[in-house]
Write an enzyme that holds these catalytic residues in place. Structure first.
Site, PDB file in Angstrom:
ATOM      1  N   ASP A 237      10.783  27.927 -24.501  1.00 32.77           N
ATOM      2  CA  ASP A 237      10.899  28.064 -23.045  1.00 32.77           C
ATOM      3  C   ASP A 237       9.967  29.178 -22.611  1.00 32.77           C
ATOM      4  OD1 ASP A 237      11.999  28.138 -20.251  1.00 32.77           O
ATOM      5  OD2 ASP A 237      13.558  26.885 -21.137  1.00 32.77           O
ATOM      6  N   ASN A 284      10.781  18.256 -22.720  1.00 35.86           N
ATOM      7  CA  ASN A 284      11.829  18.264 -21.695  1.00 35.86           C
ATOM      8  C   ASN A 284      11.510  19.198 -20.539  1.00 35.86           C
ATOM      9  OD1 ASN A 284      14.817  18.291 -20.662  1.00 35.86           O
ATOM     10  ND2 ASN A 284      14.343  20.417 -21.178  1.00 35.86           N
ATOM     11  N   LEU A 293       3.965  15.173   1.519  1.00 38.10           N
ATOM     12  CA  LEU A 293       2.539  15.300   1.191  1.00 38.10           C
ATOM     13  C   LEU A 293       1.772  16.070   2.261  1.00 38.10           C
ATOM     14  CD1 LEU A 293       0.251  14.544  -0.773  1.00 38.10           C
ATOM     15  CD2 LEU A 293      -0.064  12.447   0.534  1.00 38.10           C
ATOM     16  N   TYR A 349       6.043  15.326  -8.023  1.00 36.54           N
ATOM     17  CA  TYR A 349       6.999  15.147  -9.129  1.00 36.54           C
ATOM     18  C   TYR A 349       6.980  13.689  -9.611  1.00 36.54           C
ATOM     19  CZ  TYR A 349      11.528  15.468 -11.572  1.00 36.54           C
ATOM     20  OH  TYR A 349      12.533  15.440 -12.508  1.00 36.54           O
TER      21      TYR A 349
HETATM   22  P1  NAD Z   1      16.212  22.991 -15.523  1.00 37.29           P
HETATM   23  O1  NAD Z   1      15.401  23.541 -14.426  1.00 37.29           O
HETATM   24  O2  NAD Z   1      17.658  23.331 -15.589  1.00 37.29           O
HETATM   25  O3  NAD Z   1      15.560  23.353 -16.942  1.00 37.29           O
HETATM   26  C1  NAD Z   1      14.167  23.207 -17.177  1.00 37.29           C
HETATM   27  C2  NAD Z   1      13.738  24.221 -18.216  1.00 37.29           C
HETATM   28  O4  NAD Z   1      12.320  24.056 -18.410  1.00 37.29           O
HETATM   29  C3  NAD Z   1      13.977  25.666 -17.763  1.00 37.29           C
HETATM   30  O5  NAD Z   1      14.645  26.386 -18.777  1.00 37.29           O
HETATM   31  C4  NAD Z   1      12.580  26.176 -17.526  1.00 37.29           C
HETATM   32  O6  NAD Z   1      12.420  27.573 -17.769  1.00 37.29           O
HETATM   33  C5  NAD Z   1      11.760  25.346 -18.503  1.00 37.29           C
HETATM   34  N1  NAD Z   1      10.337  25.347 -18.132  1.00 37.29           N
HETATM   35  C6  NAD Z   1       9.815  25.181 -16.895  1.00 37.29           C
HETATM   36  N2  NAD Z   1       8.493  25.348 -16.934  1.00 37.29           N
HETATM   37  C7  NAD Z   1       8.151  25.627 -18.226  1.00 37.29           C
HETATM   38  C8  NAD Z   1       6.937  25.916 -18.887  1.00 37.29           C
HETATM   39  N3  NAD Z   1       5.785  25.973 -18.219  1.00 37.29           N
HETATM   40  N4  NAD Z   1       6.974  26.146 -20.215  1.00 37.29           N
HETATM   41  C9  NAD Z   1       8.131  26.127 -20.887  1.00 37.29           C
HETATM   42  N5  NAD Z   1       9.330  25.859 -20.320  1.00 37.29           N
HETATM   43  C10 NAD Z   1       9.336  25.617 -19.000  1.00 37.29           C
HETATM   44  O7  NAD Z   1      15.977  21.419 -15.454  1.00 37.29           O
HETATM   45  P2  NAD Z   1      16.851  20.215 -16.044  1.00 37.29           P
HETATM   46  O8  NAD Z   1      17.639  19.633 -14.944  1.00 37.29           O
HETATM   47  O9  NAD Z   1      17.516  20.583 -17.312  1.00 37.29           O
HETATM   48  O10 NAD Z   1      15.672  19.150 -16.350  1.00 37.29           O
HETATM   49  C11 NAD Z   1      15.110  18.967 -17.618  1.00 37.29           C
HETATM   50  C12 NAD Z   1      14.115  17.817 -17.540  1.00 37.29           C
HETATM   51  O11 NAD Z   1      14.765  16.641 -17.041  1.00 37.29           O
HETATM   52  C13 NAD Z   1      12.956  18.069 -16.595  1.00 37.29           C
HETATM   53  O12 NAD Z   1      11.772  17.500 -17.121  1.00 37.29           O
HETATM   54  C14 NAD Z   1      13.360  17.340 -15.333  1.00 37.29           C
HETATM   55  O13 NAD Z   1      12.258  16.977 -14.543  1.00 37.29           O
HETATM   56  C15 NAD Z   1      14.064  16.139 -15.917  1.00 37.29           C
HETATM   57  N6  NAD Z   1      15.018  15.491 -14.999  1.00 37.29           N
HETATM   58  C16 NAD Z   1      16.152  16.123 -14.574  1.00 37.29           C
HETATM   59  C17 NAD Z   1      17.009  15.449 -13.716  1.00 37.29           C
HETATM   60  C18 NAD Z   1      18.302  16.078 -13.229  1.00 37.29           C
HETATM   61  O14 NAD Z   1      19.030  15.412 -12.495  1.00 37.29           O
HETATM   62  N7  NAD Z   1      18.635  17.297 -13.591  1.00 37.29           N
HETATM   63  C19 NAD Z   1      16.709  14.174 -13.275  1.00 37.29           C
HETATM   64  C20 NAD Z   1      15.543  13.574 -13.700  1.00 37.29           C
HETATM   65  C21 NAD Z   1      14.709  14.232 -14.599  1.00 37.29           C
END
Ligand code: NAD
Length: 444
Positions: A237, A284, A293, A349
């Site tokens: 992370d 992830n 936009l 996104y």
């Molecule tokens: P979250 O924001 O709780 O966790 C994301 C993690 O990624 C954080 O710990 C953050 O520090 C880390 N991160 C961000 N940028 C980074 C970087 N440059 N390098 C390293 N780490 C980095 O998000 P989440 O809800 O757990 O989502 C996880 C994944 O699932 C994401 O790709 C998100 O787009 C996808 N997603 C989530 C949902 C949802 O409903 N929560 C829905 C669709 C997709």
């Protein structure tokens, strides 16, 4: 964040009131737990058309530990029904799918499973293609109407049915509680190295997995689930999240790698951190920077594209080129239903997440042929995390209810799907994008 509506509908007055008002009736989902790792009860093995797989499928279904029967007794409430429709080639045999499920669908236990096994639609026989495609509409519609926490999925078997074992074990278990209305093809898309695990309870024993964005949310749940399945984990992370990351790593007995995944040399630094290589790479980490936009400055566009897509492309290329993902390994990327359905305010996104789908479909056959590695994606729907807790209340509530299960998913639901892709038994599952969305009404 607590789903108060779900808790309320679990009470007697809540049930009464929401029924009277015609409001959604989410059923509490039964997920995997150490005390109840699998379902117990009857699994109905039904057939439509002439199947070439009857015996082999019987063996695979026996592996679920359920009591496999070919017809239900009058008072039974089977926990699952599998309809082998691989031999459905025309309208007469398609009608046998109706005939098989019509009498039993009502008796299926709450939280139960329906899996239809189909064949890939043929390029040479448009009658077969029509009815096999017909199964997709059938499954998606049954998923929308079946209710009571029950799920319905279609597995297209392109090779030997034994290749579908890991997939059937997953779909017929509590691990797939939030996966419904999905179509998964097994085999036929260029395959990785399939090897039935020695121990189906710990399929990742002796394997190393790296998860990006693992300090919290879905990434943390993925790490925890892969550890349950026996993996050694490396949690990555951003350096700013190092304190949380270290805590998670200590809790799970894994190693922390504080690193911004957008760094140009992130792939090389990962490879240096795991000199013996990786078996599982989970992309992830992800961010949102929503704006319509017309109001979106270039920085919002580029930061989202950089974290969600460019870094995935860069690190995947670097790690594959370095031979750092071992043969028999798997890459699991994270898309989103936003990338499939589109969302107002999320052009950046959704472009990044649709990009993940494109990456997976293109790279999967080559990664399998050249590296013996599978490439798949999870596409989460509404999952209860800090990301969705930040969504305004009304939109959040709509997101939660607008799916066949009428509730949000949990990070562990995405983690379980990731673990299924990552299992060495899933070598024939390649190039697939599976939505973990409770069959969200967004994006079909
Ligand atoms: P979250 O924001 O709780 O966790 C994301 C993690 O990624 C954080 O710990 C953050 O520090 C880390 N991160 C961000 N940028 C980074 C970087 N440059 N390098 C390293 N780490 C980095 O998000 P989440 O809800 O757990 O989502 C996880 C994944 O699932 C994401 O790709 C998100 O787009 C996808 N997603 C989530 C949902 C949802 O409903 N929560 C829905 C669709 C997709």
């Amino acid at each position: 964040m607590a789903d108060r509506y779900l808790n309320f509908t679990g009470t007697a007055p809540g049930r009464f009131l929401t029924r009277r008002l015609g409001l959604p009736q989410p059923a509490p989902l039964r997920r995997w737990g150490a005390e109840h790792p699998r379902f117990e009860g009857q699994l109905l093995h039904l057939t439509a058309g002439e199947s070439a797989h009857a015996d082999a499928l019987g063996k695979v279904l026996a592996g679920t530990g359920l009591d496999v029967v070919s017809s239900a007794s009058a008072d039974a409430r089977p926990v699952a029904a599998v309809v082998d429709a691989t031999g459905v080639t025309g309208l007469d045999s398609l009608a046998e799918v109706h005939a098989a499920l019509h009498p039993v669908v009502r008796s299926l236990a709450a939280g139960g499973r329906v899996v239809v096994l189909g064949a890939p639609p043929s390029a040479d026989d448009h009658h077969q293609a029509a009815v096999q495609q017909g199964l997709e509409g059938f499954v998606r519609s049954l998923g929308k109407e079946i209710g009571r926490g029950r799920t319905v999925n279609l597995v297209r078997v392109a090779g030997p049915v034994a290749d579908a074992e890991s997939t059937l074990r997953f779909l017929l278990s509590p691990k797939s509680a939030y996966v419904s209305g999905q179509v998964v093809q097994v085999g036929g898309a260029g395959e990785g190295v399939a090897a039935a695990p020695d121990d189906w309870e710990r399929p990742l024993a002796g394997r190393t997995a790296l998860i990006t964005g693992a300090a919290r949310g879905i990434g943390e749940a993925v790490a925890e689930t892969l550890v349950r399945d026996g993996a050694d984990v490396v949690l990555l992370d951003v350096p700013a999240a190092e304190a949380d990351l270290t805590k998670v790593a200590e809790r799970l007995g894994g190693r922390a790698l504080p690193l911004d995944i957008t760094a140009d040399d992130a792939g090389e630094r990962i490879a240096a951190f795991v000199p013996d290589g990786l078996d599982v790479l989970v992309h992830n980490a992800g961010i949102t920077r929503d704006r319509r936009l017309a109001n979106m400055p270039a920085e919002r566009w580029s930061s989202v594209l950089d974290v969600n897509l460019a870094s995935v492309l860069r690190t995947t290329d670097a790690l594959l080129a370095a031979g750092a993902v071992r043969r028999g390994g798997s890459i699991v990327a994270t898309a989103s239903i936003a990338g499939i359905a589109g969302n107002a305010g999320q052009t950046n996104y959704a472009a990044s997440k649709a990009g993940i789908v494109g990456l997976v479909r293109s790279l999967a056959p080559r990664a399998a042929a050249e590296h013996g590695v599978t490439v798949n994606a999870v596409a989460p729907g509404f999952i209860e995390t800090k990301m969705t807790a930040a969504v305004p209340l009304f939109i959040r509530e709509a997101g939660r209810r607008m799916n066949s299960l009428a509730q949000g998913g949990l990070p562990v639901d995405v983690a379980e799907t990731t673990a299924w892709f990552a299992s060495p038994g899933s070598g024939a599952v390649n190039g697939q994008v599976v939505r973990v969305c409770g069959q969200s009404l967004l994006g079909a």
